[in-house]
Design a protein around this motif. Structure first.
Motif, PDB file in Angstrom:
ATOM      1  N   PHE A 135      86.627  -4.256  84.606  1.00  0.00           N
ATOM      2  CA  PHE A 135      87.960  -4.854  85.025  1.00  0.00           C
ATOM      3  C   PHE A 135      88.114  -5.829  85.818  1.00  0.00           C
ATOM      4  CE2 PHE A 135      87.204  -0.950  87.656  1.00  0.00           C
ATOM      5  CZ  PHE A 135      87.716  -1.499  88.816  1.00  0.00           C
ATOM      6  N   ASN A 136      86.724  -6.747  85.907  1.00  0.00           N
ATOM      7  CA  ASN A 136      86.757  -8.019  86.733  1.00  0.00           C
ATOM      8  C   ASN A 136      87.489  -9.001  85.928  1.00  0.00           C
ATOM      9  OD1 ASN A 136      85.848 -10.068  88.227  1.00  0.00           O
ATOM     10  ND2 ASN A 136      83.774  -9.829  87.829  1.00  0.00           N
ATOM     11  N   MET A 137      88.675  -9.379  86.532  1.00  0.00           N
ATOM     12  CA  MET A 137      89.465 -10.315  85.972  1.00  0.00           C
ATOM     13  C   MET A 137      88.828 -11.884  85.985  1.00  0.00           C
ATOM     14  SD  MET A 137      91.768  -8.425  84.731  1.00  0.00           S
ATOM     15  CE  MET A 137      93.105  -9.532  84.256  1.00  0.00           C
ATOM     16  N   SER A 138      87.763 -12.009  86.692  1.00  0.00           N
ATOM     17  CA  SER A 138      87.415 -13.448  86.808  1.00  0.00           C
ATOM     18  C   SER A 138      86.393 -13.776  85.473  1.00  0.00           C
ATOM     19  CB  SER A 138      86.603 -13.480  87.967  1.00  0.00           C
ATOM     20  OG  SER A 138      85.480 -12.628  87.847  1.00  0.00           O
ATOM     21  N   ASP A 139      86.239 -12.440  84.913  1.00  0.00           N
ATOM     22  CA  ASP A 139      85.154 -12.602  83.633  1.00  0.00           C
ATOM     23  C   ASP A 139      86.168 -13.320  82.469  1.00  0.00           C
ATOM     24  OD1 ASP A 139      82.841 -11.917  85.249  1.00  0.00           O
ATOM     25  OD2 ASP A 139      83.074  -9.940  84.431  1.00  0.00           O
ATOM     26  N   ILE A 140      87.390 -13.069  82.282  1.00  0.00           N
ATOM     27  CA  ILE A 140      88.377 -13.333  81.123  1.00  0.00           C
ATOM     28  C   ILE A 140      88.041 -14.933  80.733  1.00  0.00           C
ATOM     29  CG2 ILE A 140      90.584 -13.509  80.060  1.00  0.00           C
ATOM     30  CD1 ILE A 140      91.122 -11.106  82.036  1.00  0.00           C
ATOM     31  N   ASP A 141      87.833 -15.125  79.831  1.00  0.00           N
ATOM     32  CA  ASP A 141      87.643 -16.531  79.100  1.00  0.00           C
ATOM     33  C   ASP A 141      88.988 -16.590  78.441  1.00  0.00           C
ATOM     34  OD1 ASP A 141      87.057 -18.848  77.722  1.00  0.00           O
ATOM     35  OD2 ASP A 141      85.635 -18.041  76.571  1.00  0.00           O
ATOM     36  N   TRP A 142      90.161 -17.415  79.137  1.00  0.00           N
ATOM     37  CA  TRP A 142      91.257 -17.421  78.422  1.00  0.00           C
ATOM     38  C   TRP A 142      91.383 -17.987  77.067  1.00  0.00           C
ATOM     39  CZ3 TRP A 142      94.362 -13.918  80.207  1.00  0.00           C
ATOM     40  CH2 TRP A 142      94.525 -13.581  81.291  1.00  0.00           C
ATOM     41  N   PRO A 143      90.634 -19.390  76.556  1.00  0.00           N
ATOM     42  CA  PRO A 143      90.733 -19.979  75.447  1.00  0.00           C
ATOM     43  C   PRO A 143      90.268 -18.763  74.520  1.00  0.00           C
ATOM     44  CG  PRO A 143      90.028 -21.359  76.997  1.00  0.00           C
ATOM     45  CD  PRO A 143      89.798 -20.120  77.753  1.00  0.00           C
ATOM     46  N   GLN A 144      89.167 -17.899  74.541  1.00  0.00           N
ATOM     47  CA  GLN A 144      88.702 -16.959  73.692  1.00  0.00           C
ATOM     48  C   GLN A 144      89.565 -16.008  73.642  1.00  0.00           C
ATOM     49  OE1 GLN A 144      85.778 -17.267  71.717  1.00  0.00           O
ATOM     50  NE2 GLN A 144      86.719 -15.714  70.862  1.00  0.00           N
ATOM     51  N   PHE A 145      90.306 -15.438  74.719  1.00  0.00           N
ATOM     52  CA  PHE A 145      91.228 -14.291  74.860  1.00  0.00           C
ATOM     53  C   PHE A 145      92.421 -14.705  73.908  1.00  0.00           C
ATOM     54  CE2 PHE A 145      95.106 -12.406  76.541  1.00  0.00           C
ATOM     55  CZ  PHE A 145      94.811 -11.279  76.408  1.00  0.00           C
ATOM     56  N   ALA A 146      92.857 -15.954  73.973  1.00  0.00           N
ATOM     57  CA  ALA A 146      94.123 -16.274  73.254  1.00  0.00           C
ATOM     58  C   ALA A 146      93.774 -16.355  71.708  1.00  0.00           C
ATOM     59  CB  ALA A 146      94.534 -17.610  73.587  1.00  0.00           C
ATOM     60  N   LYS A 147      92.589 -16.943  71.470  1.00  0.00           N
ATOM     61  CA  LYS A 147      92.016 -16.838  70.057  1.00  0.00           C
ATOM     62  C   LYS A 147      92.050 -15.495  69.520  1.00  0.00           C
ATOM     63  CE  LYS A 147      89.089 -19.969  69.166  1.00  0.00           C
ATOM     64  NZ  LYS A 147      87.801 -20.702  68.945  1.00  0.00           N
ATOM     65  N   ASP A 148      91.390 -14.595  70.228  1.00  0.00           N
ATOM     66  CA  ASP A 148      91.252 -13.172  69.772  1.00  0.00           C
ATOM     67  C   ASP A 148      92.571 -12.485  69.525  1.00  0.00           C
ATOM     68  OD1 ASP A 148      88.528 -13.575  70.024  1.00  0.00           O
ATOM     69  OD2 ASP A 148      88.106 -12.272  71.770  1.00  0.00           O
ATOM     70  N   CYS A 149      93.612 -12.823  70.256  1.00  0.00           N
ATOM     71  CA  CYS A 149      94.922 -12.409  70.277  1.00  0.00           C
ATOM     72  C   CYS A 149      95.338 -12.817  68.967  1.00  0.00           C
ATOM     73  CB  CYS A 149      95.685 -12.881  71.502  1.00  0.00           C
ATOM     74  SG  CYS A 149      95.475 -11.822  72.840  1.00  0.00           S
ATOM     75  N   HIS A 150      95.294 -14.178  68.487  1.00  0.00           N
ATOM     76  CA  HIS A 150      95.815 -14.635  67.508  1.00  0.00           C
ATOM     77  C   HIS A 150      95.051 -13.942  66.227  1.00  0.00           C
ATOM     78  CE1 HIS A 150      96.654 -17.383  64.338  1.00  0.00           C
ATOM     79  NE2 HIS A 150      95.631 -17.566  64.006  1.00  0.00           N
ATOM     80  N   TYR A 151      93.809 -13.881  66.221  1.00  0.00           N
ATOM     81  CA  TYR A 151      93.170 -13.120  65.249  1.00  0.00           C
ATOM     82  C   TYR A 151      93.608 -11.735  65.197  1.00  0.00           C
ATOM     83  CZ  TYR A 151      90.029 -16.964  64.200  1.00  0.00           C
ATOM     84  OH  TYR A 151      89.446 -18.040  63.766  1.00  0.00           O
ATOM     85  N   GLY A 152      93.660 -11.162  66.213  1.00  0.00           N
ATOM     86  CA  GLY A 152      94.481  -9.643  65.976  1.00  0.00           C
ATOM     87  C   GLY A 152      95.656  -9.519  65.257  1.00  0.00           C
ATOM     88  N   ASN A 153      96.689 -10.488  66.057  1.00  0.00           N
ATOM     89  CA  ASN A 153      97.892 -10.438  65.320  1.00  0.00           C
ATOM     90  C   ASN A 153      97.988 -10.895  63.769  1.00  0.00           C
ATOM     91  OD1 ASN A 153      99.272 -10.027  67.724  1.00  0.00           O
ATOM     92  ND2 ASN A 153      99.122 -12.032  68.328  1.00  0.00           N
ATOM     93  N   ARG A 154      96.986 -11.834  63.332  1.00  0.00           N
ATOM     94  CA  ARG A 154      96.940 -12.232  62.272  1.00  0.00           C
ATOM     95  C   ARG A 154      96.320 -11.170  61.242  1.00  0.00           C
ATOM     96  NH1 ARG A 154      92.690 -16.131  59.719  1.00  0.00           N
ATOM     97  NH2 ARG A 154      93.309 -16.162  57.692  1.00  0.00           N
ATOM     98  N   ARG A 155      95.798 -10.261  61.724  1.00  0.00           N
ATOM     99  CA  ARG A 155      95.011  -9.270  60.956  1.00  0.00           C
ATOM    100  C   ARG A 155      96.050  -7.818  60.813  1.00  0.00           C
ATOM    101  NH1 ARG A 155      88.995  -6.381  61.499  1.00  0.00           N
ATOM    102  NH2 ARG A 155      89.609  -4.992  59.583  1.00  0.00           N
ATOM    103  N   HIS A 156      96.618  -7.501  62.109  1.00  0.00           N
ATOM    104  CA  HIS A 156      97.448  -6.382  62.175  1.00  0.00           C
ATOM    105  C   HIS A 156      98.811  -6.444  61.976  1.00  0.00           C
ATOM    106  CE1 HIS A 156      93.502  -4.307  62.718  1.00  0.00           C
ATOM    107  NE2 HIS A 156      93.347  -5.160  63.691  1.00  0.00           N
ATOM    108  N   LEU A 157      99.465  -7.523  62.151  1.00  0.00           N
ATOM    109  CA  LEU A 157     100.686  -7.632  62.151  1.00  0.00           C
ATOM    110  C   LEU A 157     101.351  -8.337  60.853  1.00  0.00           C
ATOM    111  CD1 LEU A 157     101.889  -8.745  65.735  1.00  0.00           C
ATOM    112  CD2 LEU A 157     101.750  -6.373  64.722  1.00  0.00           C
TER     113      LEU A 157
END
Length: 157
Positions: A135-157
């Motif tokens: 749960f180390n927040m400094s490891d989050i890659d925000w561009p990749q996180f946003a892209k993963d959110c988009h792909y998840g929304n696209r697939r599941h919503l």
């Protein structure tokens, strides 16, 4: 005897605000990039890039919302009605605007939460435990996180 004292109660905020900060604008920008790479096949119209501006314009913004959201929704409902199906776009647009109104205050302000307890807990963990419970927040890659959110929304919503 047990006491209900909050003096010794520790709060663990798992937040990126003071470790790996990001603004809503940056997150939307990264999400837009992901949507451009892989647009949804269910999209009714192409995604437009949100304009960069210092704040909402008192005349132009309501006009944009009227034509871009409401007139578009009524136009699509007209086509849907002509084809003999149930109209849904005005209702969806209304729900979208309600959600945007509810979220407005929280997205227009910068929030900073203390995360010293979380950092202390993470620092006290072994490397193996840190790997299991990352749960180390400094490891989050925000561009990749946003892209993963988009792909998840696209697939599941």
């Amino acid at each position: 005897p047990k006491t209900n004292s909050s003096e010794n109660l520790k709060v663990y905020n798992i937040t990126s605000s003071n470790i790996n900060p990001i603004t809503w604008g940056q997150l939307f920008e990264y999400g837009y990039e992901g949507a451009q790479e892989a647009p949804s096949i269910r999209a009714v119209r192409p995604i437009i890039k949100p304009p960069k501006q210092s704040g909402p314009h008192p005349v132009i913004n309501p006009l944009k919302i009227f034509f871009s959201h409401w007139m578009f929704a009524y136009f699509l409902d007209l086509i849907i009605m002509i084809t003999g199906n149930r109209r849904i776009m005005v209702r969806i647009t209304s729900k979208m605007h309600y959600a945007l109104d509810v979220m407005n205050y929280f997205t227009q302000h910068q929030w900073a939460f203390k995360s010293s307890n979380m950092l202390q807990l993470y620092g006290s963990m072994s490397v193996e435990e840190q790997g299991m419970f990352n749960f180390n927040m400094s490891d989050i890659d925000w561009p990749q996180f946003a892209k993963d959110c988009h792909y998840g929304n696209r697939r599941h919503l």
